[in-house]
Design a protein around this motif. Structure first.
Motif, PDB file in Angstrom:
ATOM      1  N   GLY A  33       0.812  -1.165  -0.159  1.00 36.40           N
ATOM      2  CA  GLY A  33       0.023   0.209   0.057  1.00 36.40           C
ATOM      3  C   GLY A  33       0.778   1.082  -0.002  1.00 36.40           C
ATOM      4  N   GLU A  34       0.322   2.383   0.168  1.00 42.16           N
ATOM      5  CA  GLU A  34       0.783   3.650   0.287  1.00 42.16           C
ATOM      6  C   GLU A  34       1.715   4.036   1.561  1.00 42.16           C
ATOM      7  OE1 GLU A  34      -0.880   7.497   0.955  1.00 42.16           O
ATOM      8  OE2 GLU A  34      -0.481   7.974  -1.071  1.00 42.16           O
ATOM      9  N   GLN A  35       0.911   4.216   2.701  1.00 44.16           N
ATOM     10  CA  GLN A  35       1.630   4.486   4.068  1.00 44.16           C
ATOM     11  C   GLN A  35       0.549   4.064   5.020  1.00 44.16           C
ATOM     12  OE1 GLN A  35       2.768   8.445   4.549  1.00 44.16           O
ATOM     13  NE2 GLN A  35       0.718   9.177   4.111  1.00 44.16           N
ATOM     14  N   PRO A  36       0.874   3.866   6.166  1.00 39.78           N
ATOM     15  CA  PRO A  36      -0.324   3.689   7.110  1.00 39.78           C
ATOM     16  C   PRO A  36      -0.981   4.776   7.385  1.00 39.78           C
ATOM     17  CG  PRO A  36       2.153   3.221   8.129  1.00 39.78           C
ATOM     18  CD  PRO A  36       2.207   3.939   6.762  1.00 39.78           C
TER      19      PRO A  36
ATOM     20  N   GLU B  15      -3.823   2.390  11.549  1.00 40.40           N
ATOM     21  CA  GLU B  15      -2.779   1.734  11.485  1.00 40.40           C
ATOM     22  C   GLU B  15      -1.488   2.309  12.398  1.00 40.40           C
ATOM     23  OE1 GLU B  15      -5.053   0.958   8.085  1.00 40.40           O
ATOM     24  OE2 GLU B  15      -4.637   2.930   8.657  1.00 40.40           O
TER      25      GLU B  15
ATOM     26  N   PRO C 257      -0.953  -3.123   9.386  1.00 40.12           N
ATOM     27  CA  PRO C 257      -1.200  -2.584   8.252  1.00 40.12           C
ATOM     28  C   PRO C 257      -2.666  -2.696   7.869  1.00 40.12           C
ATOM     29  CG  PRO C 257      -0.053  -4.402   7.870  1.00 40.12           C
ATOM     30  CD  PRO C 257       0.082  -4.271   9.270  1.00 40.12           C
TER      31      PRO C 257
ATOM     32  N   ALA D 219     -10.000   1.813   4.672  1.00 39.15           N
ATOM     33  CA  ALA D 219      -9.387   1.093   3.328  1.00 39.15           C
ATOM     34  C   ALA D 219      -8.919  -0.141   3.567  1.00 39.15           C
ATOM     35  CB  ALA D 219      -8.132   2.099   2.845  1.00 39.15           C
TER      36      ALA D 219
ATOM     37  N   ASN E 278       3.689  -1.613   3.490  1.00 37.21           N
ATOM     38  CA  ASN E 278       3.477  -0.400   2.720  1.00 37.21           C
ATOM     39  C   ASN E 278       4.467   0.078   2.220  1.00 37.21           C
ATOM     40  OD1 ASN E 278       0.629   0.607   3.301  1.00 37.21           O
ATOM     41  ND2 ASN E 278       1.203   0.044   5.379  1.00 37.21           N
TER      42      ASN E 278
ATOM     43  N   HIS F 207      -5.597   2.010  -5.599  1.00 33.98           N
ATOM     44  CA  HIS F 207      -5.544   2.013  -4.091  1.00 33.98           C
ATOM     45  C   HIS F 207      -7.210   1.814  -3.504  1.00 33.98           C
ATOM     46  CE1 HIS F 207      -4.726   2.876   0.272  1.00 33.98           C
ATOM     47  NE2 HIS F 207      -3.574   2.578  -0.187  1.00 33.98           N
TER      48      HIS F 207
HETATM   49  N1  URA Z   1      -3.769   2.759   3.340  1.00 31.80           N
HETATM   50  C1  URA Z   1      -2.237   1.958   3.175  1.00 31.80           C
HETATM   51  O1  URA Z   1      -1.796   2.267   2.008  1.00 31.80           O
HETATM   52  N2  URA Z   1      -2.019   1.504   3.760  1.00 31.80           N
HETATM   53  C2  URA Z   1      -2.505   1.112   5.215  1.00 31.80           C
HETATM   54  O2  URA Z   1      -1.993   0.173   5.913  1.00 31.80           O
HETATM   55  C3  URA Z   1      -3.683   1.722   5.359  1.00 31.80           C
HETATM   56  C4  URA Z   1      -4.260   2.410   4.402  1.00 31.80           C
END
Ligand code: URA
Length: 472
Positions: free
Chosen positions: A321-324, A328, A334, A339, A361, A441
């Motif tokens: 994924g992108e980032q927490p 998260e 994660p 989402a 992520n 995403h």
């Molecule tokens: N979106 C993300 O890209 N990663 C996560 O862990 C949660 C939401």
């Protein structure tokens, strides 16, 4: 002289039949005169006689080249292909590696043009929703390809839009999918397209426009590159083009706002030296790497903790994924927020067990701005994604998945090292070191306005995950 007349367009079967018969008769290329125009014809009765001619064994690469080049508009294509086949049968080895050979070079150009045309059709065809009297919907698209590629491009649409009833109209042939079978039909005209258009609000087109707006990066505006990638002739069929003039006009103001926001965000950049020092510690296990991640400071301060990847080492599928997000960050796991819940539902629908997948992520720390009591997610910058690439690559080298799935543009950037247009390049992609797959995403799906467009976007996401399961 042997006259061979094939069906107008991409008559692959007719060409194959003719080649069998010509080879059986030992007809040299200079003795054959090729032409196109219905129906398939070979000196009178192609069908009857070709049945007796044995198949012609060809190198696989030559067979693949035949399949694309027959789709080209070039009137000489059959003569050129037959010359190549004749040489392959005469025993010339590695024929297609002779790049300087005029025949090979010419055919390579035809092959490239057809592939490019197919890519454009996949990227720039847009369906319009046409309401049915029974309250259902059917989708119609008009497209003008350069070559006879409609049938060659069809499997992509069947796979991507399997659950919809759709028609694709083009001046070189039409396709109709009724959720079960694909039918081909005669060429269509623009007038037929208009007759199929509806004045009812087009939610599908609206979904495309909104998606384009939300992924448009004002800092990367390059009108010349945009025109080169999306030639003018496709504009009329693209709902998102309506949004482009406004987006271009507002780009300078939006870039200025981005610069100001960046300047206002407190930065404590981890020196590159620190990352290099960690790399020197060369963790030997995923657990060691995770300890290093946990001890490292967030690039942008504020996060509660590093969010580590989760799932079995050796998982066939790794999802990046992108980032927490906020939840998260709080829980240290994660994809446990909205989402993440949507991702779990889609995985289950695609028949993938979330527990058997490795989830992680591109960026390991939450980045946000505080608004009142709320922590509002901020997308990572390219520099931040690059900073975390070492972690991600090392992590994946321990997990050793068969397929790595990038959810959205940030993950695709981290995995491929280049900026990826998710909508255009959605699907399988070779990442640096891994077989990969790019899709949207799940937070994008949460932003699509409620209605058919949202349902379709979700169905497409589930379809992508099914492909992922099949590939892995
Ligand atoms: N979106 C993300 O890209 N990663 C996560 O862990 C949660 C939401």
């Amino acid at each position: 002289m042997l006259p061979v007349t094939l069906r107008e367009g991409a008559d692959l079967d007719g060409f194959r039949r003719a080649v069998r018969r010509l080879v059986a008769r030992r007809a040299a290329p200079e003795d054959v005169v090729w032409s196109s125009g219905a129906p398939s014809l070979f000196g009178g009765d192609a069908e009857g006689e070709s049945g007796d001619a044995p198949p012609v064994p060809l190198p696989r690469a030559v067979g693949a080249l035949v399949e694309t080049v027959v789709c080209h508009r070039e009137p000489e294509r059959h003569a050129l292909l037959y010359r190549l086949i004749w040489r392959a049968l005469a025993g010339e080895r590695a024929l297609l590696d002779q790049h300087a050979d005029p025949l090979v070079h010419r055919l390579a150009l035809l092959d490239k043009a057809v592939r490019r045309d197919i890519h454009k059709m996949h990227a720039f065809l847009r369906f319009r929703e046409v309401p049915e009297p029974d309250g259902g919907a059917r989708y119609v698209a008009w497209f003008e390809p350069d070559h006879f590629i409609v049938e060659a491009a069809a499997p992509f649409f069947v796979e991507r839009f399997e659950s919809m009833v759709w028609t694709i109209l083009t001046p070189v042939g039409s396709l109709r999918w009724d959720r079960r079978s694909l039918m081909t039909g005669p060429p269509a005209t623009r007038t037929e397209r208009l007759a199929d258009d509806s004045s009812a609000p087009d939610r599908f087109a609206e979904g495309w426009r909104r998606y384009y707006e939300s992924t448009f990066n004002p800092a990367r505006v390059n009108p010349a590159a945009m025109r080169a990638e999306m030639p003018r002739k496709y504009w009329a069929n693209l709902p998102e083009t309506a949004a482009i003039p406004g987006l271009l006009r507002s780009a300078p103001t939006r870039v200025q706002a981005m610069i100001e926001a960046e300047a206002a965000t407190p930065r404590r950049r981890m020196p590159d030296k620190a990352v290099a020092a960690m790399a020197r510690q060369a963790p030997e296990t995923l657990a060691e790497l995770n300890r290093l991640i946990q001890r490292s400071e967030p690039l942008v301060p504020g996060a509660t903790q590093a969010v580590l990847g989760e799932g079995p080492e050796g998982a066939a599928i790794a999802i990046v994924g992108e980032q927490p997000g906020d939840q998260e960050d709080a829980q240290g796991r994660p994809f446990v927020g909205p989402a993440g819940r949507l991702l779990s539902a889609a995985l289950a629908e695609a028949g993938i067990d979330r527990g058997g997948v490795y989830l992680t992520n591109a960026v390991k720390h939450f980045k946000f701005v505080q608004r009142g009591g709320r922590r509002i997610h901020q997308s990572p910058t390219t520099g931040e994604v690059k900073h975390y690439r070492w972690w991600l690559r090392t992590e994946l080298s321990f997990v050793r998945p068969r397929l790595v799935v990038a959810l959205g543009a940030t993950a695709a950037l981290a995995l491929s090292g280049r900026s990826v247009s998710v909508l255009r390049e959605r699907g399988p992609m070779a990442f640096e070191g891994w077989d990969g797959f790019v899709t949207v995403h799940p937070s994008y799906l949460l932003r699509v306005p409620d209605g058919d467009g949202k349902r379709q976007a979700y169905a497409d996401f589930v379809a992508d995950l099914r492909r992922v399961a099949a590939l892995a």
